[in-house]
Design a protein around this motif. Structure first.
Motif, PDB file in Angstrom:
ATOM      1  N   ILE A   1       0.677  -1.371  -0.099  1.00 11.67           N
ATOM      2  CA  ILE A   1       0.208   0.004  -0.059  1.00 11.67           C
ATOM      3  C   ILE A   1       0.843   1.232   0.051  1.00 11.67           C
ATOM      4  N   ILE A   2       1.870   1.177   0.861  1.00 11.25           N
ATOM      5  CA  ILE A   2       2.778   2.809   0.870  1.00 11.25           C
ATOM      6  C   ILE A   2       3.533   2.506  -0.438  1.00 11.25           C
ATOM      7  N   SER A   3       4.123   1.456  -0.801  1.00 11.84           N
ATOM      8  CA  SER A   3       4.676   1.750  -1.966  1.00 11.84           C
ATOM      9  C   SER A   3       3.907   2.203  -3.228  1.00 11.84           C
ATOM     10  N   LEU A   4       2.804   1.577  -3.270  1.00 15.32           N
ATOM     11  CA  LEU A   4       1.835   2.075  -4.247  1.00 15.32           C
ATOM     12  C   LEU A   4       1.438   3.597  -4.112  1.00 15.32           C
ATOM     13  N   MET A   5       1.361   4.035  -2.879  1.00 14.69           N
ATOM     14  CA  MET A   5       1.161   5.429  -2.658  1.00 14.69           C
ATOM     15  C   MET A   5       2.289   6.277  -3.006  1.00 14.69           C
ATOM     16  N   LEU A   6       3.388   6.034  -2.787  1.00 13.20           N
ATOM     17  CA  LEU A   6       4.631   6.738  -3.057  1.00 13.20           C
ATOM     18  C   LEU A   6       4.835   6.361  -4.711  1.00 13.20           C
ATOM     19  N   ASP A   7       4.698   5.480  -5.292  1.00  9.53           N
ATOM     20  CA  ASP A   7       4.805   5.479  -6.649  1.00  9.53           C
ATOM     21  C   ASP A   7       3.870   6.073  -7.670  1.00  9.53           C
ATOM     22  N   THR A   8       2.629   6.328  -7.146  1.00  8.46           N
ATOM     23  CA  THR A   8       1.719   6.644  -8.183  1.00  8.46           C
ATOM     24  C   THR A   8       1.141   8.171  -7.779  1.00  8.46           C
ATOM     25  N   GLY A   9       1.392   8.447  -6.490  1.00 11.87           N
ATOM     26  CA  GLY A   9       0.640   9.450  -6.002  1.00 11.87           C
ATOM     27  C   GLY A   9      -0.726   9.337  -5.497  1.00 11.87           C
ATOM     28  N   LEU A  10      -1.223   8.184  -5.552  1.00 12.18           N
ATOM     29  CA  LEU A  10      -2.556   7.865  -5.006  1.00 12.18           C
ATOM     30  C   LEU A  10      -2.884   8.541  -3.685  1.00 12.18           C
ATOM     31  N   ARG A  11      -4.051   9.024  -3.363  1.00  8.30           N
ATOM     32  CA  ARG A  11      -4.306   9.406  -2.100  1.00  8.30           C
ATOM     33  C   ARG A  11      -4.780   8.201  -1.240  1.00  8.30           C
ATOM     34  N   LEU A  12      -4.880   7.976   0.037  1.00  9.09           N
ATOM     35  CA  LEU A  12      -5.338   6.985   0.871  1.00  9.09           C
ATOM     36  C   LEU A  12      -6.947   6.509   0.583  1.00  9.09           C
ATOM     37  N   SER A  13      -7.571   7.803   0.413  1.00  4.81           N
ATOM     38  CA  SER A  13      -8.989   7.338  -0.298  1.00  4.81           C
ATOM     39  C   SER A  13      -9.120   6.598  -1.257  1.00  4.81           C
ATOM     40  N   GLU A  14      -8.287   7.059  -2.199  1.00  2.00           N
ATOM     41  CA  GLU A  14      -8.348   6.333  -3.531  1.00  2.00           C
ATOM     42  C   GLU A  14      -7.838   4.743  -3.288  1.00  2.00           C
ATOM     43  N   VAL A  15      -6.758   4.659  -2.601  1.00  2.00           N
ATOM     44  CA  VAL A  15      -6.263   3.416  -2.797  1.00  2.00           C
ATOM     45  C   VAL A  15      -7.317   2.482  -1.780  1.00  2.00           C
ATOM     46  N   THR A  16      -8.089   2.999  -0.805  1.00  2.00           N
ATOM     47  CA  THR A  16      -8.939   2.219  -0.006  1.00  2.00           C
ATOM     48  C   THR A  16     -10.061   1.965  -0.855  1.00  2.00           C
ATOM     49  N   SER A  17     -10.330   2.851  -1.889  1.00  4.60           N
ATOM     50  CA  SER A  17     -11.691   2.606  -2.625  1.00  4.60           C
ATOM     51  C   SER A  17     -11.334   1.678  -3.845  1.00  4.60           C
ATOM     52  N   LEU A  18     -10.228   1.356  -3.904  1.00  7.41           N
ATOM     53  CA  LEU A  18      -9.789   0.303  -5.098  1.00  7.41           C
ATOM     54  C   LEU A  18     -10.656  -1.000  -4.938  1.00  7.41           C
ATOM     55  N   LYS A  19     -10.738  -1.670  -5.999  1.00  7.46           N
ATOM     56  CA  LYS A  19     -11.382  -2.834  -6.000  1.00  7.46           C
ATOM     57  C   LYS A  19     -10.588  -3.841  -6.897  1.00  7.46           C
ATOM     58  N   ASP A  20     -11.135  -5.192  -6.690  1.00 10.49           N
ATOM     59  CA  ASP A  20     -10.317  -6.249  -7.417  1.00 10.49           C
ATOM     60  C   ASP A  20     -10.381  -5.679  -9.090  1.00 10.49           C
ATOM     61  N   LYS A  21     -11.372  -5.471  -9.294  1.00  6.86           N
ATOM     62  CA  LYS A  21     -11.645  -5.441 -11.079  1.00  6.86           C
ATOM     63  C   LYS A  21     -10.722  -4.126 -11.220  1.00  6.86           C
ATOM     64  N   ASP A  22     -10.196  -3.167 -10.323  1.00  6.38           N
ATOM     65  CA  ASP A  22      -9.456  -2.086 -11.001  1.00  6.38           C
ATOM     66  C   ASP A  22      -7.890  -2.335 -10.867  1.00  6.38           C
ATOM     67  N   VAL A  23      -7.568  -3.661 -10.466  1.00  8.45           N
ATOM     68  CA  VAL A  23      -6.215  -4.274 -10.326  1.00  8.45           C
ATOM     69  C   VAL A  23      -5.978  -4.994 -11.501  1.00  8.45           C
ATOM     70  N   HIS A  24      -4.926  -4.853 -12.387  1.00  8.63           N
ATOM     71  CA  HIS A  24      -4.663  -5.882 -13.584  1.00  8.63           C
ATOM     72  C   HIS A  24      -3.243  -6.099 -13.399  1.00  8.63           C
ATOM     73  N   ILE A  25      -2.870  -7.024 -12.537  1.00  6.13           N
ATOM     74  CA  ILE A  25      -1.410  -7.310 -12.259  1.00  6.13           C
ATOM     75  C   ILE A  25      -0.900  -7.671 -13.552  1.00  6.13           C
ATOM     76  N   GLU A  26      -1.288  -8.565 -14.205  1.00  2.00           N
ATOM     77  CA  GLU A  26      -0.564  -9.122 -15.526  1.00  2.00           C
ATOM     78  C   GLU A  26      -0.508  -8.038 -16.322  1.00  2.00           C
ATOM     79  N   ASP A  27      -1.280  -7.050 -16.496  1.00  2.29           N
ATOM     80  CA  ASP A  27      -0.707  -5.695 -17.608  1.00  2.29           C
ATOM     81  C   ASP A  27      -0.086  -4.762 -16.940  1.00  2.29           C
ATOM     82  N   ARG A  28       0.056  -4.982 -15.549  1.00  2.00           N
ATOM     83  CA  ARG A  28       0.712  -4.015 -14.562  1.00  2.00           C
ATOM     84  C   ARG A  28       0.139  -2.498 -14.638  1.00  2.00           C
ATOM     85  N   TYR A  29      -1.084  -2.486 -14.539  1.00  3.37           N
ATOM     86  CA  TYR A  29      -1.517  -1.214 -14.184  1.00  3.37           C
ATOM     87  C   TYR A  29      -2.934  -1.166 -13.546  1.00  3.37           C
ATOM     88  N   LEU A  30      -3.393  -0.019 -12.734  1.00  4.03           N
ATOM     89  CA  LEU A  30      -4.550   0.000 -11.811  1.00  4.03           C
ATOM     90  C   LEU A  30      -5.547   0.896 -12.570  1.00  4.03           C
TER      91      LEU A  30
END
Length: 190
Positions: A161-190
């Motif tokens: 979570i911390i690495s994601l926030m530091l690397d992307t600039g996402l806010r805490l509220s944005e990170v906590t509202s992420l859903k499984d469908k928003d995460v595309h690990i194979e394609d390497r993007y959120l």
């Protein structure tokens, strides 16, 4: 055309005794059906609710015919003189957002023919002080990440979570509202 103007004036006259609470409800429905974000709708409700509560505390009427620029300015002046959450005064950003919410509401009242004119058209948005956010230093980042054990489930999660926030600039509220469908690990993007 004259008939339309006459109906508009009649609607404005009829709306004069409508309470602010009812108008706030109409405004909320309008905003929600227009696709405004839930946070925006919530913010408008908060700002308008504070204005209505202030009117009641002051013994002022809350019907549309009594709402004018002077009452709004007195409300804003009262807000400016109260201490803020993080200092002796409300932040310029919060004041800007409150004024913007009130102006949006009064503009909507006019567009919907509740009023014959936009009563806050001459109210200027306040100036906003420049907010400078200092980035974390490499040492601060190392200390934060070093305080977690990535070999445990919670530590691994927190590190991610911390690495994601530091690397992307996402806010805490944005990170906590992420859903499984928003995460595309194979394609390497959120």
């Amino acid at each position: 055309m004259k008939s339309m103007k006459r109906r508009r004036k009649q609607r404005a006259a009829d709306a004069g005794q409508t309470d602010l609470q009812d108008l706030m409800g109409h405004f909320e429905v309008h905003n929600r059906t227009e696709g405004k974000s839930p946070r925006t709708v919530e913010w408008y409700n908060l700002a308008l609710g504070k204005f209505r509560n202030w009117l009641i505390e002051q013994g002022e009427p809350t019907v549309l015919s009594a709402l004018d620029e002077l009452r709004v300015r007195r409300f804003l002046l009262d807000l400016q003189e109260k201490p803020g959450i993080k200092g002796p005064r409300m932040s310029s950003h919060t004041m800007y957002a409150r004024v913007n919410a009130l102006k949006s509401f009064f503009n909507w009242l006019n567009r919907q023919s509740y009023t014959e004119e936009h009563r806050l058209a001459d109210l200027k948005l306040p100036k906003v002080s420049e907010l400078v956010i200092e980035p974390l230093s490499p040492d601060e980042i190392s200390r934060i990440l070093g305080s977690m054990n990535p070999n445990t489930a919670m530590g691994s999660r927190n590190t991610a979570i911390i690495s994601l926030m530091l690397d992307t600039g996402l806010r805490l509220s944005e990170v906590t509202s992420l859903k499984d469908k928003d995460v595309h690990i194979e394609d390497r993007y959120l």
